[in-house]
Design an enzyme around this catalytic site. Structure first.
Site, PDB file in Angstrom:
ATOM      1  CB  SER A 110      -8.281  10.655  -3.333  1.00  0.00           C
ATOM      2  OG  SER A 110      -9.707  10.199  -2.527  1.00  0.00           O
TER       3      SER A 110
ATOM      4  CG  HIS B 196      -4.438  11.092  -3.295  1.00  0.00           C
ATOM      5  ND1 HIS B 196      -4.358  10.874  -4.845  1.00  0.00           N
ATOM      6  CD2 HIS B 196      -4.258  10.569  -3.302  1.00  0.00           C
ATOM      7  CE1 HIS B 196      -5.341   9.997  -5.136  1.00  0.00           C
ATOM      8  NE2 HIS B 196      -6.199   9.725  -4.370  1.00  0.00           N
TER       9      HIS B 196
ATOM     10  CE  LYS C 228      -4.461   6.511  -6.363  1.00  0.00           C
ATOM     11  NZ  LYS C 228      -5.201   6.653  -5.416  1.00  0.00           N
TER      12      LYS C 228
HETATM   13  C1  PLP Z   1      -5.990   4.605  -4.728  1.00  0.00           C
HETATM   14  C2  PLP Z   1      -6.091   5.488  -3.318  1.00  0.00           C
HETATM   15  C3  PLP Z   1      -5.968   3.494  -3.217  1.00  0.00           C
HETATM   16  C4  PLP Z   1      -5.579   2.580  -3.935  1.00  0.00           C
HETATM   17  O1  PLP Z   1      -4.227   2.821  -4.614  1.00  0.00           O
HETATM   18  P1  PLP Z   1      -4.369   1.817  -5.688  1.00  0.00           P
HETATM   19  O2  PLP Z   1      -2.943   0.991  -5.376  1.00  0.00           O
HETATM   20  O3  PLP Z   1      -5.027   2.393  -6.711  1.00  0.00           O
HETATM   21  O4  PLP Z   1      -5.094   0.099  -5.469  1.00  0.00           O
HETATM   22  C5  PLP Z   1      -6.058   3.933  -1.629  1.00  0.00           C
HETATM   23  N1  PLP Z   1      -6.397   4.735  -0.863  1.00  0.00           N
HETATM   24  C6  PLP Z   1      -6.296   6.111  -1.400  1.00  0.00           C
HETATM   25  C7  PLP Z   1      -6.083   7.086  -0.694  1.00  0.00           C
HETATM   26  C8  PLP Z   1      -6.384   5.932  -2.903  1.00  0.00           C
HETATM   27  O5  PLP Z   1      -6.633   7.407  -3.312  1.00  0.00           O
END
Ligand code: PLP
Length: 391
Positions: free
Chosen positions: A180, A208, A239
């Site tokens: 990320s 991602h 996302k």
């Molecule tokens: C954003 C993210 C999460 C958490 O997801 P949410 O739906 O925002 O709680 C988990 N793992 C990674 C790699 C992330 O970037």
């Protein structure tokens, strides 16, 4: 000393180190590339809304329709009164798209990671976790009570050495599919080979990758064509899929097990139906509009070319996450601040989110950015990069 004094002093100390976290209010219509920040029209390079679906009218219409029918709340947990047809429909859709037997929804990606790891592992397990994995993975392992073996980022020799030396009967290798903060893709084919050799489960967090990678948009696992080799495919619906929620996709045996053991699945109110309707519609768009992924790839190549030509230190990445290394926390913040004065917002990422000395601007691209937007960013970076001695 009062407790409030203690809290205050701790935050003051972070401020002194330039590491305190403050919330940046982004006032805007929807999360497009342009927003109002402090009353000023600002170009954003910080959203995870990669496919620019957050303002999509078709998704909004689906949400409104479900809201009308089901109301705003779900009324209970999944195992009591909160299960709707739409939960099953979304779980089935994700399982079908991912090519797995089954899928389980969670209320966020965070809850999915914590819930899955806590349920699957206990003290008889060793979890091999990439050093750069997301915090929710780290927390899930801690909660599980398993032995933690953190291997150097994408270092397969280190991973193999650890697998070889470990005596636990049960082993799990867990990795972000796309990291990320760096944007690089995990070396999944090699990881799967090691998992086979050492009889370990493989879990991939594709927060991602979902919607962005693979011909079908189904993430890093699809990108490598490894659908039958990754045991646990976790992801988020917050996302590229522009809502809220998380999921774990895998075998029917795994999903039945999680339904019975995942505390963050059992002891929480189910996602409301309108949220599910939005995600279902978004998945339909991911499947039918591959041009979004192609455009994102073209924009990414354009940005990288400009940054590398200017001789910035940009980490290797073929995803819409591009990390421009600025070094220490102060330089990183200074660069972000200069850009903001120009009307460009790029988040500054500092320790402890990233290692010391690797402070960076985390530039993310979305489908609705234009080449002109990117050109504008590069031009300002050229000026400020020289001022700060980065190029
Ligand atoms: C954003 C993210 C999460 C958490 O997801 P949410 O739906 O925002 O709680 C988990 N793992 C990674 C790699 C992330 O970037």
């Amino acid at each position: 000393m009062t407790y409030d004094d203690y809290f205050k002093r701790t935050v003051e100390q972070l401020k002194d180190e330039g590491l305190s976290r403050e919330i940046k209010a982004v006032l805007q219509g929807a999360t497009g590339p342009w927003a109002q920040i402090d009353g000023k029209r600002t170009l954003l390079f910080g959203s995870n809304d990669y496919l620019s679906l957050s303002a999509d009218k078709r998704i909004q219409a689906a949400i409104e329709e479900a809201l009308e029918v089901y109301g705003s709340g779900s009324g209970g947990s999944r195992l009591t009164t909160g299960s709707y047809m739409s939960h099953e429909a979304l779980e089935n859709r994700i399982a079908a798209d991912k090519g797995t037997e089954a899928c389980l929804l969670f209320n966020s990606g965070y809850a999915a990671n914590v819930g899955a790891l806590q349920a699957i592992c206990d003290k008889d397990w060793t979890v091999f976790s990439d050093r750069y994995n997301h915090a929710s993975i780290v927390d899930g392992i801690a909660l599980s009570g398993a032995k933690l073996s953190r291997y150097r980022h994408s270092d397969l020799a280190d991973l193999e050495r650890r697998l070889k030396a470990d005596v636990s009967e049960k082993k799990l290798i867990v990795t972000d599919g796309v990291f990320s903060m760096d944007g690089d893709i995990a070396l999944l084919p090699e990881i799967c080979k090691l998992a086979q050799a050492y009889h370990a489960l493989v879990m991939v967090d594709d927060a991602h990758g979902m919607g962005v990678l693979g011909a079908d948009g189904m993430g890093s696992v699809s990108h490598y064509g490894l659908k039958n080799q990754v045991d646990i495919q976790m992801g988020t619906l917050s996302k590229a899929i522009p809502g809220v929620g998380g999921y774990v996709a895998g075998s029917k045996a795994l999903i039945d097990y999680l339904r019975n053991h995942s505390r963050s699945y059992i002891y929480t109110t189910a996602l409301p139906a309108y949220v599910l309707a939005g995600s279902l519609k978004a998945l339909e768009i991911v499947a039918t509009e591959p041009w979004r992924r192609e455009r994102l790839r073209a924009l990414t190549a354009y940005l990288r070319h400009g940054l590398l030509e200017a001789r910035f230190n940009v980490l290797p990445s073929e995803t819409p996450i591009q990390a421009l290394i600025a070094g220490d926390a102060e330089t990183t913040v200074a660069l972000a601040r200069l850009l903001l004065e120009d009307g460009i917002y790029v988040p500054a990422i500092r320790p402890p989110t990233v290692p010391k000395g690797l402070g960076r601007l985390r530039i993310t691209l979305t489908v609705e950015h234009t080449q002109a937007d990117i050109q504008c960013l590069i031009e300002r970076l050229l000026i400020h990069g020289k001022t700060l001695g980065l190029i």
